[in-house]
Design a protein around this motif. Structure first.
Motif, PDB file in Angstrom:
ATOM      1  N   ARG A   1       0.835  -1.203   0.000  1.00 42.99           N
ATOM      2  CA  ARG A   1       0.000   0.000   0.000  1.00 42.99           C
ATOM      3  C   ARG A   1       0.874   1.259   0.000  1.00 42.99           C
ATOM      4  O   ARG A   1       0.583   2.238  -0.706  1.00 42.99           O
ATOM      5  N   LYS A   2       1.956   1.238   0.771  1.00 50.50           N
ATOM      6  CA  LYS A   2       2.870   2.386   0.813  1.00 50.50           C
ATOM      7  C   LYS A   2       3.558   2.585  -0.537  1.00 50.50           C
ATOM      8  O   LYS A   2       3.696   3.728  -1.011  1.00 50.50           O
ATOM      9  N   ASP A   3       3.993   1.479  -1.148  1.00 53.82           N
ATOM     10  CA  ASP A   3       4.637   1.574  -2.467  1.00 53.82           C
ATOM     11  C   ASP A   3       3.683   2.183  -3.489  1.00 53.82           C
ATOM     12  O   ASP A   3       4.080   3.039  -4.304  1.00 53.82           O
ATOM     13  N   ILE A   4       2.446   1.739  -3.462  1.00 50.15           N
ATOM     14  CA  ILE A   4       1.447   2.240  -4.404  1.00 50.15           C
ATOM     15  C   ILE A   4       1.186   3.726  -4.176  1.00 50.15           C
ATOM     16  O   ILE A   4       1.070   4.510  -5.132  1.00 50.15           O
ATOM     17  N   GLU A   5       1.079   4.133  -2.915  1.00 53.15           N
ATOM     18  CA  GLU A   5       0.813   5.548  -2.615  1.00 53.15           C
ATOM     19  C   GLU A   5       1.969   6.428  -3.098  1.00 53.15           C
ATOM     20  O   GLU A   5       1.746   7.545  -3.582  1.00 53.15           O
ATOM     21  N   LEU A   6       3.198   5.930  -2.974  1.00 54.24           N
ATOM     22  CA  LEU A   6       4.349   6.680  -3.500  1.00 54.24           C
ATOM     23  C   LEU A   6       4.222   6.835  -5.010  1.00 54.24           C
ATOM     24  O   LEU A   6       4.446   7.925  -5.561  1.00 54.24           O
ATOM     25  N   GLY A   7       3.862   5.753  -5.681  1.00 55.83           N
ATOM     26  CA  GLY A   7       3.683   5.832  -7.127  1.00 55.83           C
ATOM     27  C   GLY A   7       2.584   6.801  -7.520  1.00 55.83           C
ATOM     28  O   GLY A   7       2.740   7.595  -8.459  1.00 55.83           O
TER      29      GLY A   7
ATOM     30  N   MET B   1       3.772  10.399  -7.361  1.00 56.92           N
ATOM     31  CA  MET B   1       4.589  10.786  -8.503  1.00 56.92           C
ATOM     32  C   MET B   1       3.720  11.047  -9.738  1.00 56.92           C
ATOM     33  O   MET B   1       3.967  11.988 -10.504  1.00 56.92           O
ATOM     34  N   ILE B   2       2.701  10.217  -9.920  1.00 54.95           N
ATOM     35  CA  ILE B   2       1.807  10.381 -11.076  1.00 54.95           C
ATOM     36  C   ILE B   2       1.039  11.692 -10.973  1.00 54.95           C
ATOM     37  O   ILE B   2       0.927  12.454 -11.950  1.00 54.95           O
ATOM     38  N   ARG B   3       0.535  12.001  -9.774  1.00 50.48           N
ATOM     39  CA  ARG B   3      -0.251  13.229  -9.590  1.00 50.48           C
ATOM     40  C   ARG B   3       0.603  14.477  -9.806  1.00 50.48           C
ATOM     41  O   ARG B   3       0.112  15.488 -10.319  1.00 50.48           O
ATOM     42  N   LEU B   4       1.866  14.414  -9.378  1.00 52.27           N
ATOM     43  CA  LEU B   4       2.737  15.572  -9.551  1.00 52.27           C
ATOM     44  C   LEU B   4       2.934  15.901 -11.030  1.00 52.27           C
ATOM     45  O   LEU B   4       2.951  17.073 -11.424  1.00 52.27           O
TER      46      LEU B   4
ATOM     47  N   GLU C   1      -4.253  15.897 -13.672  1.00 53.38           N
ATOM     48  CA  GLU C   1      -5.599  15.598 -14.158  1.00 53.38           C
ATOM     49  C   GLU C   1      -5.979  14.135 -13.970  1.00 53.38           C
ATOM     50  O   GLU C   1      -7.156  13.764 -14.082  1.00 53.38           O
ATOM     51  N   ILE C   2      -5.012  13.272 -13.683  1.00 50.86           N
ATOM     52  CA  ILE C   2      -5.291  11.845 -13.484  1.00 50.86           C
ATOM     53  C   ILE C   2      -5.814  11.632 -12.067  1.00 50.86           C
ATOM     54  O   ILE C   2      -5.166  12.020 -11.089  1.00 50.86           O
ATOM     55  N   VAL C   3      -6.978  11.028 -11.956  1.00 49.28           N
ATOM     56  CA  VAL C   3      -7.600  10.842 -10.642  1.00 49.28           C
ATOM     57  C   VAL C   3      -7.562   9.394 -10.158  1.00 49.28           C
ATOM     58  O   VAL C   3      -7.728   9.131  -8.969  1.00 49.28           O
ATOM     59  N   ASN C   4      -7.378   8.426 -11.055  1.00 47.25           N
ATOM     60  CA  ASN C   4      -7.274   7.041 -10.590  1.00 47.25           C
ATOM     61  C   ASN C   4      -6.468   6.199 -11.576  1.00 47.25           C
ATOM     62  O   ASN C   4      -6.154   6.637 -12.679  1.00 47.25           O
ATOM     63  N   PHE C   5      -6.166   4.968 -11.162  1.00 48.53           N
ATOM     64  CA  PHE C   5      -5.287   4.100 -11.944  1.00 48.53           C
ATOM     65  C   PHE C   5      -5.906   3.687 -13.285  1.00 48.53           C
ATOM     66  O   PHE C   5      -5.184   3.261 -14.186  1.00 48.53           O
ATOM     67  N   ARG C   6      -7.197   3.795 -13.417  1.00 50.64           N
ATOM     68  CA  ARG C   6      -7.812   3.415 -14.691  1.00 50.64           C
ATOM     69  C   ARG C   6      -7.376   4.341 -15.823  1.00 50.64           C
ATOM     70  O   ARG C   6      -7.490   3.998 -16.996  1.00 50.64           O
TER      71      ARG C   6
ATOM     72  N   GLU D   1       2.876   3.546 -20.604  1.00 48.70           N
ATOM     73  CA  GLU D   1       3.789   4.580 -21.113  1.00 48.70           C
ATOM     74  C   GLU D   1       4.043   5.650 -20.058  1.00 48.70           C
ATOM     75  O   GLU D   1       5.184   6.138 -19.896  1.00 48.70           O
ATOM     76  N   ILE D   2       3.005   6.037 -19.339  1.00 53.97           N
ATOM     77  CA  ILE D   2       3.167   7.037 -18.279  1.00 53.97           C
ATOM     78  C   ILE D   2       4.087   6.503 -17.189  1.00 53.97           C
ATOM     79  O   ILE D   2       4.974   7.217 -16.691  1.00 53.97           O
ATOM     80  N   LEU D   3       3.902   5.244 -16.827  1.00 55.84           N
ATOM     81  CA  LEU D   3       4.745   4.661 -15.788  1.00 55.84           C
ATOM     82  C   LEU D   3       6.204   4.590 -16.231  1.00 55.84           C
ATOM     83  O   LEU D   3       7.120   4.856 -15.433  1.00 55.84           O
TER      84      LEU D   3
END
Length: 395
Positions: free
Chosen positions: A229-235, A238-241, A245-250, A255-257
């Motif tokens: 859960r901590k690893d995912i929250e860190l990811g 980074m995505i939100r920064l 505009e991205i609100v969820n993993f869907r 490519e973004i990762l």
């Protein structure tokens, strides 16, 4: 087996309470076809109720404020006063039931006294959600016998609340939802956030669902879960920064990762990569079921296991062995770890006429490799919780 369960539970009730039960209820366990560790990561799951049940024999106690349970498999009993506020106790199985009653009290519903004996053929500790069956089974009984006017959704949420508050397990909603909403020969695509769900045919002619129970559960399940859960929250951070505009993993792509891999670090990247790919696999699995394509479904299951083992790292040597050996058999279309990880069961899609032979082969190999006699469960997809009437079909 199911009639034996019902008859034995009735007999226990007669012996303990010196009378005949008035009602019989059956609450099923569940499997998850695909969609592991995405219930808390904006994804979908694909669960189904199965023909492994807790059976409840029940009788109302007129003018009584006492509810008495007898857990036949444990040989233990417990009673409480329904007019009093409930608190957790030392017996864990009791807490699942008291938590349900407490949640229903909080809803302002009133009940009466009951006598209940129950017994189970859901294997304990195998990731088939015996606790959800116990919680939701009791909630369903109270709702039915005292006309509480709870919806199916509310019954599932009562079960989840009981697990959170009295058992101390911060579970998702999938297990309770599957036990309550299950349909014969159907899997459901469930959004664990909105609780929107749709049913799809799961009757694959010529194929069976077979579970191989490793009979191990490594102790780092809880710590491993929290670490991921901590690893995912860190990811996510980074995505939100980079993409506010991205609100969820869907909405996240591989490519973004890849673009953010250096910022995330290898560990968070691999955790997020698994989630993004698994969300897509669930959608593909639904198409495979809709098109009656068991080969595609099996391939997706196997891909999921590779992701769980190598990217999310929640498998273990025993489960990896069961999956690898199963996939050596041409009659196995797909295999993967099922559940939280670090033990429990693998789920296998197997040609029906080869299921017994393959199970025997894998069982012998597993015993030789680990010195453990694994359990094999051939399961059918069943209805959710219901009251059983004499001579009706169970599955």
């Amino acid at each position: 087996m199911h009639n034996t369960l019902i008859d034995s539970t009735k007999a226990v009730f007669q012996s303990v309470f010196r009378s005949e039960p008035e009602h019989i209820f059956l609450a099923p366990g569940r499997i998850n076809i695909i969609g592991e560790h995405v219930d808390y990561n904006d994804g979908w799951v694909l669960p189904a109720a199965i023909d492994k049940y807790i059976c409840f024999a029940v009788k109302r106690q007129q003018d009584s404020e006492t509810c008495t349970f007898f857990a036949a498999d444990l040989g233990e009993s417990f009673s409480f006063n329904i007019s009093e506020k409930q608190s957790p106790v030392g017996q864990m199985w009791v807490n699942y039931l008291l938590g349900v009653f407490d949640a229903i009290q909080d809803c302002g519903r009133k009940t009466g006294g009951l006598q209940i004996a129950f017994s189970s053929i859901i294997p304990m500790g195998s990731g088939l959600s015996s606790s959800a069956a116990l919680e939701c089974g009791f909630a369903y009984i109270l709702n039915t016998l005292f006309d509480l006017q709870l919806s199916k959704k509310e019954i599932a949420l009562v079960g989840q609340k009981a697990e959170h508050t009295f058992a101390g397990v911060q579970c998702g909603i999938m297990d309770q939802f599957a036990s309550v909403f299950g349909k014969k020969n159907k899997v459901m695509m469930l959004d664990c956030s909105s609780l929107e769900h749709h049913y799809y045919n799961a009757q694959l002619d010529g194929y069976s669902w077979v579970l191989f129970d490793s009979c191990v559960k490594h102790t780092h399940l809880t710590s491993g879960y929290n670490d991921r859960r901590k690893d995912i929250e860190l990811g996510k951070e980074m995505i939100r920064l980079r993409y506010p505009e991205i609100v969820n993993f869907r909405q996240v792509t591989e490519e973004i990762l890849t673009e953010l891999k250096d910022d995330m670090g290898d560990l968070a990247y691999r955790r997020c990569l698994y989630v993004v790919k698994e969300i897509k696999r669930v959608e593909e699995a639904v198409r495979a079921l809709s098109e009656n394509n068991p080969e595609c479904l099996g391939r997706l299951m196997t891909e999921t296991h590779a992701g769980l083992s190598q990217e999310y790292e929640v498998s273990c040597n025993e489960i990896d062995f069961l999956v690898e050996e199963a996939l050596k058999e041409q009659s196995v279309l797909g295999a993967r770890m099922m559940g939280g990880g670090f033990g429990g069961c693998s789920i296998n899609l197997v040609k029906e006429d080869q299921a017994d032979r393959i199970s025997k082969v894998i069982k012998e190999k597993y015993r030789k490799a680990f010195g453990i006699d694994m359990n094999v469960y051939k399961i059918n997809i069943s209805e959710g919780i219901k009251e059983y009437k004499d001579n009706e079909s169970i599955i």
